[in-house]
Design a protein around this motif. Structure first.
Motif, PDB file in Angstrom:
ATOM      1  N   GLY A 189       0.803  -1.226   0.000  1.00  0.00           N
ATOM      2  CA  GLY A 189       0.000   0.000   0.000  1.00  0.00           C
ATOM      3  C   GLY A 189       0.834   1.274   0.000  1.00  0.00           C
ATOM      4  N   ARG A 190       2.163   1.132   0.036  1.00  0.00           N
ATOM      5  CA  ARG A 190       3.075   2.299  -0.026  1.00  0.00           C
ATOM      6  C   ARG A 190       4.309   1.888  -0.837  1.00  0.00           C
ATOM      7  NH1 ARG A 190      -0.887   4.236   1.560  1.00  0.00           N
ATOM      8  NH2 ARG A 190      -1.298   5.589   3.344  1.00  0.00           N
ATOM      9  N   ASN A 191       4.052   1.527  -2.085  1.00  0.00           N
ATOM     10  CA  ASN A 191       5.143   0.922  -2.869  1.00  0.00           C
ATOM     11  C   ASN A 191       5.780   1.886  -3.883  1.00  0.00           C
ATOM     12  OD1 ASN A 191       3.068   0.890  -4.686  1.00  0.00           O
ATOM     13  ND2 ASN A 191       3.057  -1.323  -5.022  1.00  0.00           N
ATOM     14  N   VAL A 192       5.696   3.120  -3.600  1.00  0.00           N
ATOM     15  CA  VAL A 192       6.435   4.274  -4.157  1.00  0.00           C
ATOM     16  C   VAL A 192       6.376   4.564  -5.664  1.00  0.00           C
ATOM     17  CG1 VAL A 192       8.087   4.438  -2.220  1.00  0.00           C
ATOM     18  CG2 VAL A 192       8.754   3.179  -4.279  1.00  0.00           C
ATOM     19  N   VAL A 193       6.019   3.585  -6.462  1.00  0.00           N
ATOM     20  CA  VAL A 193       6.100   3.851  -7.901  1.00  0.00           C
ATOM     21  C   VAL A 193       5.109   2.970  -8.676  1.00  0.00           C
ATOM     22  CG1 VAL A 193       8.013   2.228  -8.266  1.00  0.00           C
ATOM     23  CG2 VAL A 193       7.774   4.165  -9.820  1.00  0.00           C
ATOM     24  N   HIS A 194       4.641   3.503  -9.775  1.00  0.00           N
ATOM     25  CA  HIS A 194       3.768   2.772 -10.712  1.00  0.00           C
ATOM     26  C   HIS A 194       4.477   2.604 -12.056  1.00  0.00           C
ATOM     27  CE1 HIS A 194       0.347   1.754 -13.292  1.00  0.00           C
ATOM     28  NE2 HIS A 194       0.853   2.636 -14.141  1.00  0.00           N
ATOM     29  N   GLY A 195       4.236   1.472 -12.703  1.00  0.00           N
ATOM     30  CA  GLY A 195       4.677   1.290 -14.092  1.00  0.00           C
ATOM     31  C   GLY A 195       3.626   0.542 -14.885  1.00  0.00           C
ATOM     32  N   SER A 196       3.379   0.968 -16.109  1.00  0.00           N
ATOM     33  CA  SER A 196       2.378   0.326 -16.968  1.00  0.00           C
ATOM     34  C   SER A 196       2.684  -1.167 -17.126  1.00  0.00           C
ATOM     35  CB  SER A 196       2.392   0.957 -18.365  1.00  0.00           C
ATOM     36  OG  SER A 196       2.259   2.352 -18.282  1.00  0.00           O
ATOM     37  N   ASP A 197       1.616  -1.968 -17.263  1.00  0.00           N
ATOM     38  CA  ASP A 197       1.814  -3.417 -17.349  1.00  0.00           C
ATOM     39  C   ASP A 197       1.748  -3.967 -18.770  1.00  0.00           C
ATOM     40  OD1 ASP A 197      -0.900  -3.332 -17.865  1.00  0.00           O
ATOM     41  OD2 ASP A 197      -1.491  -4.421 -16.049  1.00  0.00           O
ATOM     42  N   SER A 198       1.494  -3.120 -19.765  1.00  0.00           N
ATOM     43  CA  SER A 198       1.500  -3.568 -21.171  1.00  0.00           C
ATOM     44  C   SER A 198       1.714  -2.337 -22.058  1.00  0.00           C
ATOM     45  CB  SER A 198       0.165  -4.228 -21.540  1.00  0.00           C
ATOM     46  OG  SER A 198      -0.867  -3.247 -21.561  1.00  0.00           O
ATOM     47  N   PRO A 199       2.186  -2.535 -23.284  1.00  0.00           N
ATOM     48  CA  PRO A 199       2.335  -1.387 -24.188  1.00  0.00           C
ATOM     49  C   PRO A 199       1.008  -0.654 -24.417  1.00  0.00           C
ATOM     50  CG  PRO A 199       3.635  -3.220 -24.997  1.00  0.00           C
ATOM     51  CD  PRO A 199       2.821  -3.757 -23.843  1.00  0.00           C
ATOM     52  N   ASP A 200      -0.091  -1.393 -24.519  1.00  0.00           N
ATOM     53  CA  ASP A 200      -1.395  -0.738 -24.702  1.00  0.00           C
ATOM     54  C   ASP A 200      -1.752   0.124 -23.493  1.00  0.00           C
ATOM     55  OD1 ASP A 200      -1.795  -1.673 -27.219  1.00  0.00           O
ATOM     56  OD2 ASP A 200      -3.262  -3.223 -26.653  1.00  0.00           O
ATOM     57  N   ASN A 201      -1.490  -0.400 -22.297  1.00  0.00           N
ATOM     58  CA  ASN A 201      -1.754   0.411 -21.103  1.00  0.00           C
ATOM     59  C   ASN A 201      -0.772   1.571 -20.998  1.00  0.00           C
ATOM     60  OD1 ASN A 201      -4.143  -0.478 -19.951  1.00  0.00           O
ATOM     61  ND2 ASN A 201      -3.142  -2.169 -18.872  1.00  0.00           N
ATOM     62  N   GLY A 202       0.445   1.386 -21.501  1.00  0.00           N
ATOM     63  CA  GLY A 202       1.392   2.505 -21.562  1.00  0.00           C
ATOM     64  C   GLY A 202       0.795   3.659 -22.348  1.00  0.00           C
ATOM     65  N   LYS A 203       0.269   3.352 -23.517  1.00  0.00           N
ATOM     66  CA  LYS A 203      -0.371   4.389 -24.357  1.00  0.00           C
ATOM     67  C   LYS A 203      -1.573   5.004 -23.658  1.00  0.00           C
ATOM     68  CE  LYS A 203       0.674   2.432 -28.865  1.00  0.00           C
ATOM     69  NZ  LYS A 203       0.135   1.441 -29.784  1.00  0.00           N
ATOM     70  N   ARG A 204      -2.408   4.127 -23.109  1.00  0.00           N
ATOM     71  CA  ARG A 204      -3.628   4.595 -22.444  1.00  0.00           C
ATOM     72  C   ARG A 204      -3.289   5.529 -21.286  1.00  0.00           C
ATOM     73  NH1 ARG A 204      -7.085   3.524 -17.966  1.00  0.00           N
ATOM     74  NH2 ARG A 204      -5.650   2.021 -17.018  1.00  0.00           N
ATOM     75  N   GLU A 205      -2.333   5.127 -20.469  1.00  0.00           N
ATOM     76  CA  GLU A 205      -2.011   5.900 -19.267  1.00  0.00           C
ATOM     77  C   GLU A 205      -1.300   7.215 -19.609  1.00  0.00           C
ATOM     78  OE1 GLU A 205       0.065   2.973 -16.906  1.00  0.00           O
ATOM     79  OE2 GLU A 205      -1.770   1.797 -16.610  1.00  0.00           O
ATOM     80  N   ILE A 206      -0.426   7.190 -20.603  1.00  0.00           N
ATOM     81  CA  ILE A 206       0.235   8.442 -21.014  1.00  0.00           C
ATOM     82  C   ILE A 206      -0.812   9.424 -21.535  1.00  0.00           C
ATOM     83  CG2 ILE A 206       1.820   9.465 -22.710  1.00  0.00           C
ATOM     84  CD1 ILE A 206       3.585   6.896 -22.266  1.00  0.00           C
TER      85      ILE A 206
END
Ligand code: GDP
Ligand code: MG
Length: 162
Positions: free
Chosen positions: A121-138
């Motif tokens: 619950g306090r893991n300091v960082v997020h990273g997208s889990d797929s290239p499609d989610n990378g695009k979506r999140e950006i």
């Protein structure tokens, strides 16, 4: 740059990386950015940002039925986050490796969570889990014009020509 290489560069994989409020409060911004910089990915966008509950809920919409969802969106909105877009071949999967397992106690030493955090619950960082989610999140976290088209002087020293 030829048209061909410009076209090619638009297809390069991008991942959305976010330093969560605990990472910002704990003074880990430089340390975390540094790991992606040193790896050799290309920074395309960067900002300090206080997000709304709506945005946090949209970002984590796949988790909306989880019991921890309200806590998660409280956490993400509890202070400013650092939003980043990083680019490079294989950037999504590689960034996930640099970040480490969701539970920091299970994350390997040498990873960001393995070195810098103790609780899921306090893991300091997020990273997208797929290239499609990378695009979506950006697209979700950055407005048009907030990403930069630029070339790093390091690129020729990080990549060979074929
Ligand atoms: P990630 O892709 O490794 O960030 O993990 P997930 O996509 O599964 O979960 C998103 C985020 O929700 C995690 O990074 C944690 O901050 C949070 N989270 C996941 N599982 C739990 C949990 O069991 N309890 C709490 N409090 N937070 C959780
Ligand atoms: Mg996830």
């Amino acid at each position: 740059r030829t048209l061909f290489s410009l076209h090619k560069s638009q297809e390069v994989e991008q991942t959305y990386i976010m330093i969560k409020p605990d990472g910002v409060q704990r003074g880990l911004v430089g340390e975390i950015i540094s790991r992606f910089e040193k790896k050799g990915f290309l920074l395309k966008g960067l900002k300090l940002f206080q997000c709304s509950k709506d945005l946090a809920q949209e970002h984590y919409k796949d988790l909306k039925d989880k019991p921890f969802f309200p806590k998660l969106t409280d956490y993400i909105t509890s202070g400013p986050v650092v939003c980043m877009a990083w680019e490079g071949d294989g950037a999504v999967a590689s960034a996930r490796k640099l970040i480490g397992a969701t539970n920091p106690l299970q994350a390997e030493p040498g990873t960001i969570r393995g070195d810098l955090a103790v609780q899921t619950g306090r893991n300091v960082v997020h990273g997208s889990d797929s290239p499609d989610n990378g695009k979506r999140e950006i697209a979700l976290w950055f407005k048009e014009g907030e990403l930069c088209q630029w070339e790093s002087v390091q690129t020729p020293w990080l990549t060979d020509t074929d």
